[in-house]
Structures are given as structure tokens and as C-alpha cells.
Enzyme design. Structure first.
Site, PDB file in Angstrom:
ATOM      1  N   SER A  57       0.853  -1.203   0.000  1.00 35.84           N
ATOM      2  CA  SER A  57       0.000   0.000   0.000  1.00 35.84           C
ATOM      3  C   SER A  57       0.882   1.244   0.000  1.00 35.84           C
ATOM      4  O   SER A  57       0.504   2.284  -0.532  1.00 35.84           O
ATOM      5  CB  SER A  57      -0.905   0.031   1.237  1.00 35.84           C
ATOM      6  N   THR A  58       2.039   1.121   0.635  1.00 36.86           N
ATOM      7  CA  THR A  58       2.938   2.273   0.732  1.00 36.86           C
ATOM      8  C   THR A  58       3.207   2.875  -0.653  1.00 36.86           C
ATOM      9  O   THR A  58       3.159   4.095  -0.833  1.00 36.86           O
ATOM     10  CB  THR A  58       4.270   1.832   1.389  1.00 36.86           C
ATOM     11  N   TRP A  63       1.413   2.922  -3.200  1.00 39.23           N
ATOM     12  CA  TRP A  63       0.222   3.536  -3.791  1.00 39.23           C
ATOM     13  C   TRP A  63      -0.211   4.813  -3.079  1.00 39.23           C
ATOM     14  O   TRP A  63      -1.135   5.496  -3.543  1.00 39.23           O
ATOM     15  CB  TRP A  63      -0.946   2.535  -3.766  1.00 39.23           C
ATOM     16  N   ALA A  64       0.410   5.130  -1.936  1.00 40.82           N
ATOM     17  CA  ALA A  64      -0.045   6.291  -1.155  1.00 40.82           C
ATOM     18  C   ALA A  64       0.008   7.551  -2.009  1.00 40.82           C
ATOM     19  O   ALA A  64       0.959   7.762  -2.760  1.00 40.82           O
ATOM     20  CB  ALA A  64       0.804   6.445   0.100  1.00 40.82           C
ATOM     21  N   GLU A  85      -5.508  18.504   3.974  1.00 46.33           N
ATOM     22  CA  GLU A  85      -6.499  17.503   3.565  1.00 46.33           C
ATOM     23  C   GLU A  85      -7.663  17.521   4.528  1.00 46.33           C
ATOM     24  O   GLU A  85      -7.631  18.212   5.549  1.00 46.33           O
ATOM     25  CB  GLU A  85      -5.857  16.112   3.532  1.00 46.33           C
ATOM     26  N   HIS A  89     -12.670   4.454   2.321  1.00 45.37           N
ATOM     27  CA  HIS A  89     -12.357   5.768   1.749  1.00 45.37           C
ATOM     28  C   HIS A  89     -13.559   6.226   0.949  1.00 45.37           C
ATOM     29  O   HIS A  89     -14.135   5.448   0.180  1.00 45.37           O
ATOM     30  CB  HIS A  89     -11.113   5.704   0.859  1.00 45.37           C
ATOM     31  N   ARG A 147     -13.468  11.295   7.127  1.00 46.68           N
ATOM     32  CA  ARG A 147     -13.743  10.261   6.120  1.00 46.68           C
ATOM     33  C   ARG A 147     -14.996   9.456   6.387  1.00 46.68           C
ATOM     34  O   ARG A 147     -15.751   9.136   5.466  1.00 46.68           O
ATOM     35  CB  ARG A 147     -12.578   9.260   6.099  1.00 46.68           C
ATOM     36  N   HIS A 177     -10.347   0.754   2.793  1.00 52.94           N
ATOM     37  CA  HIS A 177      -9.100   1.496   2.601  1.00 52.94           C
ATOM     38  C   HIS A 177      -8.062   1.215   3.676  1.00 52.94           C
ATOM     39  O   HIS A 177      -6.886   1.048   3.380  1.00 52.94           O
ATOM     40  CB  HIS A 177      -9.439   2.983   2.585  1.00 52.94           C
ATOM     41  N   ARG A 198      -9.323   7.064  11.208  1.00 53.48           N
ATOM     42  CA  ARG A 198      -7.994   7.674  10.990  1.00 53.48           C
ATOM     43  C   ARG A 198      -8.080   9.016  10.279  1.00 53.48           C
ATOM     44  O   ARG A 198      -8.837   9.181   9.321  1.00 53.48           O
ATOM     45  CB  ARG A 198      -7.152   6.712  10.147  1.00 53.48           C
ATOM     46  N   SER A 212      -0.928   7.675   8.260  1.00 52.37           N
ATOM     47  CA  SER A 212      -0.554   6.271   8.300  1.00 52.37           C
ATOM     48  C   SER A 212       0.915   6.044   7.916  1.00 52.37           C
ATOM     49  O   SER A 212       1.628   5.263   8.558  1.00 52.37           O
ATOM     50  CB  SER A 212      -1.457   5.482   7.364  1.00 52.37           C
TER      51      SER A 212
END
Ligand SMILES: Cc1cc2nc3c(=O)[nH]c(=O)nc-3n(C[C@H](O)[C@H](O)[C@H](O)COP(=O)(O)OP(=O)(O)OC[C@H]3O[C@@H](n4cnc5c(N)ncnc54)[C@H](O)[C@@H]3O)c2cc1C
Length: 499
Positions: free
Chosen positions: A44-45, A47-48, A114, A228, A272, A327, A362, A367
Site C-alpha cells: 500500500s505504501t 500507492w499512497a 487535507e 475511503h 472520512r 481502505h 484515521r 498512516s
């Protein structure tokens, strides 16, 4: 595969595993990283998108934003660890050691903002921050003599003896062998494969959580699964980062109306969980929800996303159809401020760990930071322990053919249960039904793992254990909060059920 020994075994090669490896190497330990990934995109990292939040000079404001996003369920002590260490960890590792070229305005970093952040504090590289961190991090460690990276290698079981973890059984190309370690660090990432729609890469089957649970470690907060809100609604879903809404994109329902201002004071920039429920509700009542990017320079600001749209034949100028997708898991293996689990010499870091930082929901862009901070702390703590070979657990190295589509069919069944009963809204009766269905499924899978060691079978076993933990956590928590929303008689209020 040969039997190996290492000071520190790290399972997983995302940001948390790499940070743990770095922390251990800096203390002089030898480190073996075993990872299922065959390329960086397997984490996943990589794709962040949005970036890494830092504290800047406002620890109190950062803490308050994390708490507010979590509906005040996050752990104060854990947040303190994160907030106090954020600036130093990012400067030391990402800026000075790896030279990540974060976007800047002249001399100053270009801090972005964000959803649910009260100020600009997010470092980023375009909207594809993950790969700009992950690739140099992997390369940096691959060049270190003390580090061995075993790719395409899956951990199947932890080796546990007299209450202590001594390493793991590893599988590569069908061969299975033990690796003995002074300490073992689980960094196996998320659980996206438990749901039919996810932002996570394939292979996110909750392996570390299941292995830790089966070895007897405490697991907590599993009901807090974050969906998400803005993920492309068509085939092959992809994430549209919160940064897009941060830059001015708005959400419109099937009638072309904006709806978020009626749901939350921060409208599209609400936490979220609130936005996800509101989008799902509008999709059910008006047919679809579009992310309207017409008032902002989408292509200039988010070239990677414009490219993804083009690949999916999506004409973003008339809005991008979005729906929530799994997510991030806020809970996981229970750990302290150094990533220590409740089992001796077993650590857990990153998304598979429950540090307490996220509580029930979160905050965006925390993350990668959590993985970095806890990874470094766990790696350095783990470095002091010496490996002690013991008898490995019995596992057959034979892999008799599994019946045809066994794993595929069981995954379809598992995902149907999770989608239908353990998704955005939960109903106590449905959670009871989900547990019964998942228990049956796990029983069927266990019958096969007694005689076979195929990787896909173990992934299915791990997914079924982890799914049961999520369903059980949800059934046991009667408090509707954050990502754990118990169904109300009037679903139209769903968007505002966030305390
Ligand atoms: C599309 C997307 C966008 C995101 N954007 C952001 C963002 O902008 N900012 C932010 O802070 N967070 C973001 N997140 C969340 C964040 O990227 C992840 O939570 C974080 O990268 C997890 O890191 P990790 O090291 O714990 O796990 P991962 O990076 O997922 O790595 C897990 C590793 O474990 C390996 N593994 C799993 N099981 C086994 C096994 N049995 N044996 C061996 N290896 C195993 C995998 O192959 C992989 O190498 C995003 C996530 C996604 C999916």
C-alpha cells in the site's frame, strides 16, 4: 529453501517494515526482510497519494485534529508518541537519509491540507507520494550489507516456543523452511482483500494479524475498518485522494446537487467516515455521486489521477463517479509505544498494528507517518535480542493439488459476507449471521491447512481468521462511533452519526 538465522526478522516491505529494518540496522543488528511482494507495487505504501503529515510547530493542533477525526476515541499517549517524533523522523529518514524530493515553493516545503486537518501540514510529491518514498527506501536498504531481502517469500506461521516468538516458517516457490530470529517484526499491512472493493493491492489478506492471533497475541479495535469515500465507482477501482477535495473539488448527487454542507459543517472536508456514509446514502437514493473537479486545475494539480481517468476512459470534465471502498484498518495487533505486542520478542508495526493513534477513524495522511515512527522505534528495540534455534512447528512440505477453484470460491463467499454484513453500516442481527457464516468457512479452510502448505491457502486461512476478528469486534461493540456505525431506523441520518 534453507534454514536461516537472523537477529531481526521483518515480515513485510512497506514503510513500516523498512523503517523497522533501518531502526535495527542502525543498532548494529543483522536484518532479514521477508516479503510476499515481487515489486514495490505490492505494498500500500507505494500507492499512497496525498502524503505525510508532520507536526510543524503545532503539536496541540495536530493532536486535536487526530482526536476530532477519531470522534475522541484515539489514545492520548499514542498520539503523543506520533506528534513528538513526527518532525524528527521525517527530517532524519525521508529528507536527509533518502533525499525524498518533497514539493516545495522555493525554500519552503509546499505543505498541503487535507480533509479534517485544521492547517496545512502535509508533505507530498505531486499526488503520488508513496512511490517517491518507497523506492529510495528499498534501494537504500538493499545496498546495506547487514540486510537480506527475500522477495516473493511468504511467512506462513510464527515459531512460538514457551511463550516466546523465535521467527517464522517461510515459503518460497512451494518450499517451506524456518527462519530463526532474536526478534520478529510483523509489518504485513492491511486487509483490503476481505472486501470486494478496496484501494489496497492484491495480497492484503491480514496475514500478520491472523498469525499473531493464532500465536496468542492480543488483537484490538478490529471493528474500525475505514472506507475511503472517493474511490472510482467502476471496474478496477482507484483512489481519488482527499487532496482533490482539499483543492476545491465538490461532491454532487445524481440530481446534480451538492449535499455535504447539509451533513457536516466542514462539508466535503468532513472526516472520512462521515463523507463515506453520506456518499453511500446519496448513491442509494439518487443513483450516483460525482466528484466535480470543474472548478479547479485538475490536470495540472493531479496529473497522475488525470492519467488514471484516461486509462479507465473516464471523462473527468463531466465529473468522476465515486463510491466508498475499503481502505484502512484502524485496529490490529495490540502494541505499545515501541511496537511491542503482548508476546515476548514479537513486534508489530504499520497498518497491521493497533497503536491507538487512530481510535475509531484515521485522520488523512497519518498512516505513513505512524509506520515510519513506530517502525524506527520497534526496530531499534528489537535489535538487542539474540536468535535461539528451536524445533520448528510441523508443517507438511508437500502441497497436494487443491480442488479446482477452492481458494477463489471461498474468497468470493468471504467477501460477500463482509460486504453485506460488516461494511459501512452494521446491524447486530446481521453481525451474528456474519460470524456464523465465517466460522463455517474457517472450519472448511482449516481442514485443508492441516495437510497442505500452499501460499494461497494460507492467505485464505488468514483472511478467514481476520474477517472473524472484524465481525466479532463489531458484534461486541455496542457503541456506534467513527467507522463502526450501527444501523439506525432512519438511514438518512447516517451521514451525521459521528460524535
Ligand atoms: C491507494 C492508497 C493511498 C493511500 N494514501 C495515503 C497517504 O497519502 N498518506 C498516508 O499516510 N497513508 C496513505 N495510505 C495508507 C498507507 O499507504 C498504508 O496504511 C501504509 O502504507 C501501510 O504501510 P505498511 O508498511 O503497514 O504496509 P504495506 O505498505 O501495505 O506493506 C505490507 C507488506 O507486507 C507484505 N506481506 C503481507 N503479508 C505477508 C506475509 N505473510 N509474508 C511476507 N510478506 C507479507 C506485503 O507483500 C507488503 O510488502 C494509502 C493507502 C492506499 C492503498
Amino acid at each position: 529453501m534453507e534454514t536461516r538465522t537472523t537477529d531481526v526478522l521483518v515480515i513485510g516491505s512497506g514503510i513500516a517494515g523498512l523503517a523497522a529494518a533501518l531502526g535495527a540496522v542502525r543498532e548494529g543488528a543483522s536484518v532479514t526482510i521477508a516479503t510476499k511482494s515481487t515489486q514495490p507495487e505490492g505494498t500500500s505504501t507505494w500507492w499512497a497519494q496525498g502524503g505525510v503529515a508532520v507536526t510543524r510547530n503545532d503539536p496541540a493542533g495536530f493532536e486535536e485534529d487526530i482526536q476530532a477525526a477519531s470522534s475522541h476515541t484515539a489514545d492520548h499517549t499514542a498520539i503523543e508518541v506520533l506528534v513528538k517524533n513526527a518532525n524528527d523522523a521525517v527530517r532524519d529518514v525521508l529528507v536527509e537519509t533518502l533525499s525524498v524530493d518533497f514539493d516545495s515553493n522555493g525554500e519552503m516545503f509546499d505543505f498541503a491540507r487535507e480533509a479534517a486537518h485544521s492547517t496545512d501540514r502535509i508533505l507530498h510529491v505531486d499526488a503520488s507520494t508513496g512511490k517517491h518514498i518507497h523506492v529510495p527506501f528499498l534501494n537504500y536498504l538493499a545496498e546495506r550489507e547487514e540486510v537480506t531481502i527475500l522477495d516473493d517469500t511468504a511467512a506462513l506461521e510464527l515459531i512460538r516456543h514457551e511463550g516466546r516468538v523465535h521467527g517464522a516458517m517461510l515459503e518460497r516457490s512451494g518450499d517451506v523452511a524456518p527462519i530463526y530470529a532474536g526478534s520478529t517484526v510483523l509489518a504485513t499491512g492491511g486487509i483490503g482483500d476481505l472486501y470486494s472493493r478496496t484501494t489496497n493491492p492484491p495480497g492484503s489478506t491480514g496475514d500478520g494479524i491472523a498469525m499473531a492471533a493464532l500465536a496468542g497475541a492480543d488483537i484490538s479495535d478490529m471493528e474500525y475498518v475505514q472506507f475511503h469515500p472517493t474511490v472510482y465507482a467502476g471496474e478496477d477501482p482507484f483512489l481519488l485522494s482527499e487532496a482533490v477535495r482539499g483543492e476545491g473539488a465538490v461532491l454532487r448527487n445524481g440530481k446534480g446537487e451538492r449535499f455535504m454542507s447539509a451533513v457536516h459543517k466542514d462539508a466535503e472536508l468532513a472526516p472520512r467516515d462521515v463523507v463515506a456514509r453520506a456518499i453511500q446514502h446519496e448513491r442509494e437514493s439518487t443513483g450516483e455521486v460525482l466528484l466535480d473537479v470543474s472548478s479547479m486545475p485538475f490536470e495540472d494539480e493531479f496529473p497522475d489521477l488525470a492519467e488514471r481517468c484516461a486509462k479507465h476512459a473516464v471523462d473527468w470534465t463531466s465529473g468522476i463517479s465515486v463510491a466508498p471502498a475499503e481502505h484502512f484498518l484502524c485496529g490490529g495487533i495490540t502494541v505499545d509505544g515501541h511496537g511491542r505486542t503482548t508476546l515476548d520478542r514479537l513486534y508489530a508495526v504499520g497498518e497491521c498494528a493497533r497503536t491507538g493513534v487512530h481510535g475509531a477513524n484515521r485522520l488523512a495522511s497519518t498512516s505513513l507517518l505512524e509506520g515510519l515512527v513506530w517502525g524506527l522505534r520497534a526496530g531499534s528495540d528489537a535489535a538487542e535480542k539474540e536468535a535461539q534455534p528451536i524445533d520448528p512447528p510441523e508443517l507438511l512440505t508437500r502441497d497436494p493439488e487443491l480442488p479446482g477453484a477452492f481458494v477463489h470460491d471461498k474468497f468470493v463467499r468471504l467477501r460477500r459476507v463482509m460486504d453485506d454484513y460488516v461494511g459501512l453500516w452494521r446491524d447486530p442481527d446481521e453481525l451474528t449471521r456474519a460470524q456464523a457464516g465465517l466460522r463455517r468457512l474457517k472450519g472448511e479452510v482449516d481442514a485443508y491447512t492441516r495437510t497442505r502448505t500452499s501460499r494461497s491457502l494460507y492467505e485464505l486461512r488468514n483472511a478467514s481468521v481476520t474477517a472473524l476478528l472484524v465481525a466479532r469486534g463489531a458484534a461486541e461493540n455496542e457503541d456506534s462511533v467513527g467507522t463502526h456505525t450501527l444501523i439506525s431506523d432512519d438511514k438518512s441520518n447516517a451521514g451525521v452519526i459521528s460524535r
